[in-house]
Design an enzyme around this catalytic site. Sequence first.
Site, PDB file in Angstrom:
ATOM      1  N   ASP A 168       4.529 -72.941 -34.160  1.00  0.00           N
ATOM      2  CA  ASP A 168       4.132 -71.538 -34.313  1.00  0.00           C
ATOM      3  C   ASP A 168       3.516 -70.936 -33.058  1.00  0.00           C
ATOM      4  OD1 ASP A 168       1.594 -72.940 -34.483  1.00  0.00           O
ATOM      5  OD2 ASP A 168       0.770 -71.076 -35.266  1.00  0.00           O
ATOM      6  N   ASP A 191       4.812 -79.319 -35.269  1.00  0.00           N
ATOM      7  CA  ASP A 191       3.509 -79.058 -34.671  1.00  0.00           C
ATOM      8  C   ASP A 191       2.480 -79.176 -35.792  1.00  0.00           C
ATOM      9  OD1 ASP A 191       1.461 -77.975 -32.902  1.00  0.00           O
ATOM     10  OD2 ASP A 191       1.675 -76.139 -34.070  1.00  0.00           O
ATOM     11  N   ASP A 233       3.989 -74.295 -28.228  1.00  0.00           N
ATOM     12  CA  ASP A 233       5.158 -74.936 -28.832  1.00  0.00           C
ATOM     13  C   ASP A 233       6.464 -74.374 -28.286  1.00  0.00           C
ATOM     14  OD1 ASP A 233       3.454 -76.341 -30.615  1.00  0.00           O
ATOM     15  OD2 ASP A 233       3.396 -74.609 -31.948  1.00  0.00           O
TER      16      ASP A 233
END
Length: 860
Positions: A755, A524, A759
């Site tokens: 995080d 990410d 996600d």
Amino acid sequence: MSGAARPPDAGDDPSACTLCELPTEGVDVTDGEGNRFCCTGCRDVYAALGDVDVDADAVRERRQERGDDGAGGPDDPDAEGGSGDRDVPEGHEATFLEVDGMHCATCEAFIETVATDADGVSGASASYVTDTVRIDHDPDAVTIDDLTETVSGLGYSAYDRDDAFSRRQARNMATARLAAGVLVGMAVMLQYIVLIYPTYFAFPFYNERTLEYLNQAMASTSGTYFFIVIGVLTTIVLFFTGKPILRGAYVSAKTRSPNMDLLVAIAAVSAYLYSTLAVIFVESPSIYYDVTVAIVVIVTVGNHYEDSVKDRATELLSEVTAVQVDDARRLTADGEPESVAVDALEPGDRLLVRAGERVPVDGEAVDGDAAVDESVVTGESLPVRKVAGDAVVGGSVVADGSLTVAVGPDATSSLDRVAELVYDLQSGNHGVQKLADRLATVFVPAVLGIAVVAAGASLALGGAPTDAMLVGLTVLIVSCPCALGLATPLAVAAGIRDALERNIVVFDDTVFERIRDADTVVFDKTGTLTTGEMRPIAREVDDDLLRLAAALESRSAHPVGQAVAAARAEVGTEGAALDGATGDGTGPAVADGGAEAVDASTEGPDPSADAGGPAVESFEDHARGVSGVVDGVEVVVGHPDLFDERGWTVPDAVREAVADARDVGRVPVAVGRDGAAEGFLVVGDELREGWEETVTALDRSGVEVIVLTGDDERAATVFAEHAAVSSVFAGVPPEGKAEAVGRLKERGVTVMVGDGTNDAPALAAADLGVALGGGTAMAADAADVAIVDDELGSVATVFELARAAGRRVKGNIGWAFCYNAVAIPLAATGLLNPLFAAVAMGASSLLVVTNSSRALLADD
């Protein structure tokens, strides 16, 4: 939602996104081949990964090489269950339960069988990795309470995933079993040490008269009663403390999949039955209850130690942000707010959401003007201005202002749908068959065969039946079930312990067996490769005007405004330069911001910060910036369009600088006073320290690095241009992220590093999910590993620990088998009696414990 590739012609709703199945109403994004998408991010992912050609045999072979050879997992191209597409009958709904007691692949198969045998159940998918089972059922035919009762049995405890009380009860029961085993086991072993062992050996601290008395006592009626008392105590240890082991053995036999529980149970139960029969039928019997107690207690202690290390690990994440909303502020008919449970909301209800609060459910803004941060759900970095008529996403945060939201037709939240997607993926994430269990499928039948042959040979050679039984029992005892049973849990516990020392929390003990060599690592962007905190990074404006602008923005709750306000601290009374400002237009991309960062920003500055600084005489918030009077000077901070609307002059140099900065994903704002823009300030998200070293190291090791973000593609430019990053997919929603990871898994072992809540589905869908500790509770819940201190370099350490733990397990098992190669032949030939077999078994277990206690990475 599937974690694997979904055929575009699978008969789905033609108005749904071809990749993630989200609605495409009002969105005109196609690929020219008749496929519709909810966003450009999904289109790009589908273009790159939608036509992956998967060789099912190659995938299965790769899984087997890694030890993941169980059928029906989410990665198996031929699987019909798991997280793949389910054929759910109309009217059936999915219920997710947490099941305490699952610890191997055979447990999964058993739970699925029990659940699907119930009336009204159309399918079930269990995962011991996440202690989750998904049950598709007819709510009119079977209730959730019925399902809970059906799954609970043989020591398994099923309950709602949010039922903390039941979870605590299950943990307390496990502790009670261990305590009873240790205390009662000590009572049994004390009698052996003081009274029974001296009859086997001439203890030097017992004189001949004492030894003679003990032998006579053991041969008398009183001795029989004494043996019965020991037998009763051993029964408690075997059937109460050892209940999980016996349950595992039963499940193993029922599913015809021999595992370590079966081997341990055979040894413990054999010693128990032999001793009990000897007490009943033999005068002056030799009893081996101590063997039963030792086996059960040693294995239980080893498993409990592993669980306790994992429990201590999860305590480190007690401060992560929980993001789901339980209550809402509903407006009554007369406009008064009342607090109600989210479950009680009806379509059309009007909700008041103030600055700093989360929108409870999806809906439409009917009044108010506010900047709303949707990053926790969508991953989009910048807050979006919402006014009457705009759609509002459940789970998003009102950064400034307030909104009145009309509840949507489904009265559901996008955040809740993300949570359900995570549960769905978790329940389909079948665990691997552990190395010890795979070996047990061969070892258990072999040991049983040797024991039967040895006992038969003893009888054939004229031995007494009791002697023949003793030979067979010795083979079972000496087969080292404790060492094999401890090989995996102690090595895993050592890995978890060493990870904790490095601020890495391992939630899933199968990490050390599932992961071999990663083929792809997906990162990410915001909060992972970047810090996730918006701050000033460059400026072209004089210090006096910057102080005025910072004072004005201190009245704003918008994250960009707060970053501008923070510039005040960077400019001292003598006009010190802004720390870290480059002024050259280079710098990191903007964040999509986690919930933690946004929540902090919405608290607003401390009013006392104005003491001794510029005085804000008036303040006005606009959709594209702010304006006001500071120290008698009219100041405007924001987009050049705001200056145009007010008739202010914007020099071409400022306008071009703002446009150039925006092209690389940062947030530039023009700053002006008294009718003209005089400069600009660039706000953005800083790149995380060491990100280049991390992706470069992964690339050099042969791992493909991909960046997958919900943010705008301009914000990911710096990563797209890096040589170590093979692909960047931007603007991808949570469902699209999970689907992209699922398609990447078809090409090889895939690791997801993220995080945020957006996600979480991708973390759950990946072969291994790694969450940075600064993220949300949902991300941590979906991941297998969490890095508490947000050190991106720790991602490589996770793989080092996994490989080291794998080597330690193999070393432990290798020793156990070398020991068996010597001990079993001795036992089969009658050269080793059960007492010495028990001593040898204990010595081998001690060696495994000692070997596992060493630091893992110290071997490298």
